[in-house]
Write an enzyme that holds these catalytic residues in place. Structure first.
Site, PDB file in Angstrom:
ATOM      1  N   ASN A 208       0.856  -1.196   0.000  1.00 66.78           N
ATOM      2  CA  ASN A 208       0.000   0.000   0.000  1.00 66.78           C
ATOM      3  C   ASN A 208       0.886   1.238   0.000  1.00 66.78           C
ATOM      4  OD1 ASN A 208       0.556   0.831   2.852  1.00 66.78           O
ATOM      5  ND2 ASN A 208      -0.335  -1.186   3.226  1.00 66.78           N
ATOM      6  N   PRO A 304      -3.583 -11.683  10.588  1.00 69.66           N
ATOM      7  CA  PRO A 304      -3.914 -11.426  11.998  1.00 69.66           C
ATOM      8  C   PRO A 304      -4.032  -9.925  12.214  1.00 69.66           C
ATOM      9  CG  PRO A 304      -1.598 -12.048  11.748  1.00 69.66           C
ATOM     10  CD  PRO A 304      -2.248 -12.250  10.409  1.00 69.66           C
ATOM     11  N   ASP A 305      -4.968  -9.508  13.057  1.00 69.90           N
ATOM     12  CA  ASP A 305      -5.063  -8.087  13.392  1.00 69.90           C
ATOM     13  C   ASP A 305      -4.156  -7.835  14.596  1.00 69.90           C
ATOM     14  OD1 ASP A 305      -5.854  -5.563  14.499  1.00 69.90           O
ATOM     15  OD2 ASP A 305      -7.580  -5.650  13.149  1.00 69.90           O
ATOM     16  N   ILE A 306      -3.033  -7.164  14.353  1.00 73.52           N
ATOM     17  CA  ILE A 306      -2.012  -6.997  15.394  1.00 73.52           C
ATOM     18  C   ILE A 306      -2.564  -6.151  16.538  1.00 73.52           C
ATOM     19  CG2 ILE A 306       0.373  -6.265  15.824  1.00 73.52           C
ATOM     20  CD1 ILE A 306       0.724  -6.519  12.693  1.00 73.52           C
ATOM     21  N   PHE A 323      -4.518   3.514  14.752  1.00 74.51           N
ATOM     22  CA  PHE A 323      -4.813   4.525  13.745  1.00 74.51           C
ATOM     23  C   PHE A 323      -5.991   4.052  12.905  1.00 74.51           C
ATOM     24  CE2 PHE A 323      -1.711   8.024  13.273  1.00 74.51           C
ATOM     25  CZ  PHE A 323      -0.949   7.747  14.399  1.00 74.51           C
TER      26      PHE A 323
HETATM   27  O1  C5P Z   1      -8.791  -2.187  10.380  1.00 76.98           O
HETATM   28  P1  C5P Z   1      -7.808  -1.144   9.997  1.00 76.98           P
HETATM   29  O2  C5P Z   1      -6.681  -1.671   9.150  1.00 76.98           O
HETATM   30  O3  C5P Z   1      -8.403   0.086   9.405  1.00 76.98           O
HETATM   31  O4  C5P Z   1      -7.192  -0.676  11.403  1.00 76.98           O
HETATM   32  C1  C5P Z   1      -6.167   0.232  11.480  1.00 76.98           C
HETATM   33  C2  C5P Z   1      -5.423   0.062  12.760  1.00 76.98           C
HETATM   34  O5  C5P Z   1      -5.225  -1.307  13.060  1.00 76.98           O
HETATM   35  C3  C5P Z   1      -4.026   0.632  12.666  1.00 76.98           C
HETATM   36  O6  C5P Z   1      -3.649   1.073  13.944  1.00 76.98           O
HETATM   37  C4  C5P Z   1      -3.215  -0.556  12.201  1.00 76.98           C
HETATM   38  O7  C5P Z   1      -1.845  -0.411  12.533  1.00 76.98           O
HETATM   39  C5  C5P Z   1      -3.869  -1.679  12.944  1.00 76.98           C
HETATM   40  N1  C5P Z   1      -3.871  -2.968  12.244  1.00 76.98           N
HETATM   41  C6  C5P Z   1      -3.103  -4.007  12.745  1.00 76.98           C
HETATM   42  N2  C5P Z   1      -3.121  -5.220  12.145  1.00 76.98           N
HETATM   43  C7  C5P Z   1      -3.879  -5.444  11.050  1.00 76.98           C
HETATM   44  C8  C5P Z   1      -4.656  -4.393  10.516  1.00 76.98           C
HETATM   45  C9  C5P Z   1      -4.617  -3.163  11.143  1.00 76.98           C
HETATM   46  O8  C5P Z   1      -2.415  -3.806  13.744  1.00 76.98           O
HETATM   47  N3  C5P Z   1      -3.871  -6.637  10.460  1.00 76.98           N
END
Ligand code: C5P
Length: 399
Positions: A208, A304-306, A323
């Site tokens: 991105n 995974p959503d960190i 963010f």
């Molecule tokens: O869901 P979205 O990508 O819009 O969420 C943004 C926030 O979640 C940011 O703080 C981003 O660093 C974090 N994020 C994450 N892991 C992911 C997706 C997003 O930590 N897989």
């Protein structure tokens, strides 16, 4: 104020050595003692007399001076300060430091010291951009040497570009950040930054537009408040700041593993633009056109959503900041995201192409917390970072 602090100031041979005189005045004005060291080349640019008059101390310049060795050996001199500043730091001095050479007083002091070192480089733009200098810069950075500047602009030699020594006020600010105990002193903070790259095959990936500018600025601002920062970064365009522990990763899965390995932390700021999906059927060899006109079918699987994982984890930092980069319904999405992900704060911003925010130098954000929302005026990403870092320090103090 820098009362009671001691700086060993090495003045190298560059036209900008005259600015070192103003730096001495600024430092002394803050109550900081300055012990000056003048290289042979430096003494061609400013006189020992003016340096010692402003510093109020004798100038050291020779490596083998028996009287000096009797009074204060060079090893002791190298360790007697709270900070060593090299201004101007010439290409030659940087090369000597990177190679670990010690053939005059300045290079010997720099090799013998265990004191933090700050360099203010100054040289012709071609010398600065030369691969050898850039290699030395990378080596010195990995040796934990800190840098301020160089600035870009018109140079004494008539050329234009990066290479001008930072202004004395900027050097003073960098010195203050290194010497003054900030409100986050001794606290570990994790910052994620940059994009992630998700492989399609060994040569192609999904990415991105994140440049990593905002994340790098936040890491630098937290560092300046005294935090010990682990900076977990995807392949960003903007280089990581000095003085932070850098963990470079490529994918979302690697980023999660790096963040988990860096825990525990008092706070974590998730500024990375993590890819939501990775290619499940990524190929181990380069995908070829097969002549049928059929595009390869990529199957995606969610990453995974960190942020959510850490927010709900056992070793959750006291303050977790996420963010929300959105293109429409920014605030509504951001509010929902804060609750869904379980973080404490969300910094919301509009990344529609027309805003020029993604990849640009400015940001316009709304800080959403459990108790309210604040929209900050559009400002430089560095200023957003400084304001956010100050808020983090404030919140942790009351925690
Ligand atoms: O869901 P979205 O990508 O819009 O969420 C943004 C926030 O979640 C940011 O703080 C981003 O660093 C974090 N994020 C994450 N892991 C992911 C997706 C997003 O930590 N897989």
């Amino acid at each position: 104020m820098l009362t009671g602090k001691r700086v060993l100031l090495i003045i190298g041979g560059g036209i900008s050595a005259y600015k070192a005189l103003s730096l001495i005045r600024l430092l002394r004005g803050q109550g900081c003692a300055v012990t000056p060291v003048l290289t042979q080349a430096g003494a061609q640019c400013v006189t020992p007399l003016s340096v010692s008059a402003l510093a109020g101390q004798k100038v050291h310049s020779a490596l083998f001076d028996l009287t000096e060795e009797a009074e204060m050996g060079h090893i002791e001199l190298s360790r007697s300060a709270d900070l060593i500043v090299v201004a101007p730091a010439t290409a030659d001095l940087m090369a000597k430091m990177a190679a670990g050479r010690a053939d005059d007083l300045a290079s010997t002091l720099l090799l013998a010291t265990d004191t933090p070192v700050l360099l203010a480089p100054a040289m012709n733009v071609r010398m600065w951009q030369h691969p050898a200098t850039q290699r030395n810069l990378a080596t010195l950075r990995s040796d934990s040497i800190r840098f301020v500047g160089p600035d870009a602009g018109e140079m004494a030699c008539g050329e234009h570009g990066p290479g001008r020594m930072a202004e004395p006020e900027a050097i003073l600010a960098a010195i203050r950040a290194m010497l003054v105990q900030g409100p986050l002193a001794g606290q570990h903070v994790i910052v994620t930054s940059g994009p992630t790259h998700e492989a399609i095959d060994p040569v192609r990936y999904i990415a991105n537009r994140s440049s990593g500018a905002q994340g790098a600025a936040i890491a630098a601002a937290l560092r300046d408040l005294g935090a010990s920062v682990t900076f977990v970064t995807g392949p960003a365009v903007v280089p990581p700041p000095d003085g932070v522990r850098v963990v470079a990763v490529q994918t979302a899965q690697e980023m999660l593993a790096a963040v988990e390995a860096a825990l525990p932390a008092r706070a974590a700021v998730f500024a990375a633009a993590v890819a939501d999906w990775r290619v499940e059927n990524a190929s181990t060899s380069k995908v070829k056109k097969d002549g049928s006109g059929q595009a390869p079918a990529l199957r995606f699987v969610e990453n995974p959503d960190i942020l959510a994982t850490i927010s709900r984890g056992d070793t959750r930092p006291a303050l977790v900041v996420g963010f929300a980069a959105e293109t429409d319904d920014v605030l509504a999405h951001a509010r929902a995201k804060r609750l869904r992900k379980g973080c404490d704060w969300i910094v919301a911003n509009d990344v529609s192409l027309h805003t020029g925010i993604m990849g640009g130098s400015e940001n316009s954000v709304t800080l959403i917390t459990a108790t309210g929302e604040e929209t900050w005026p559009r400002m430089a990403k560095n200023s957003v970072a400084a304001q956010l870092a100050a808020r983090i320090a404030q919140a942790l103090q009351h925690d």
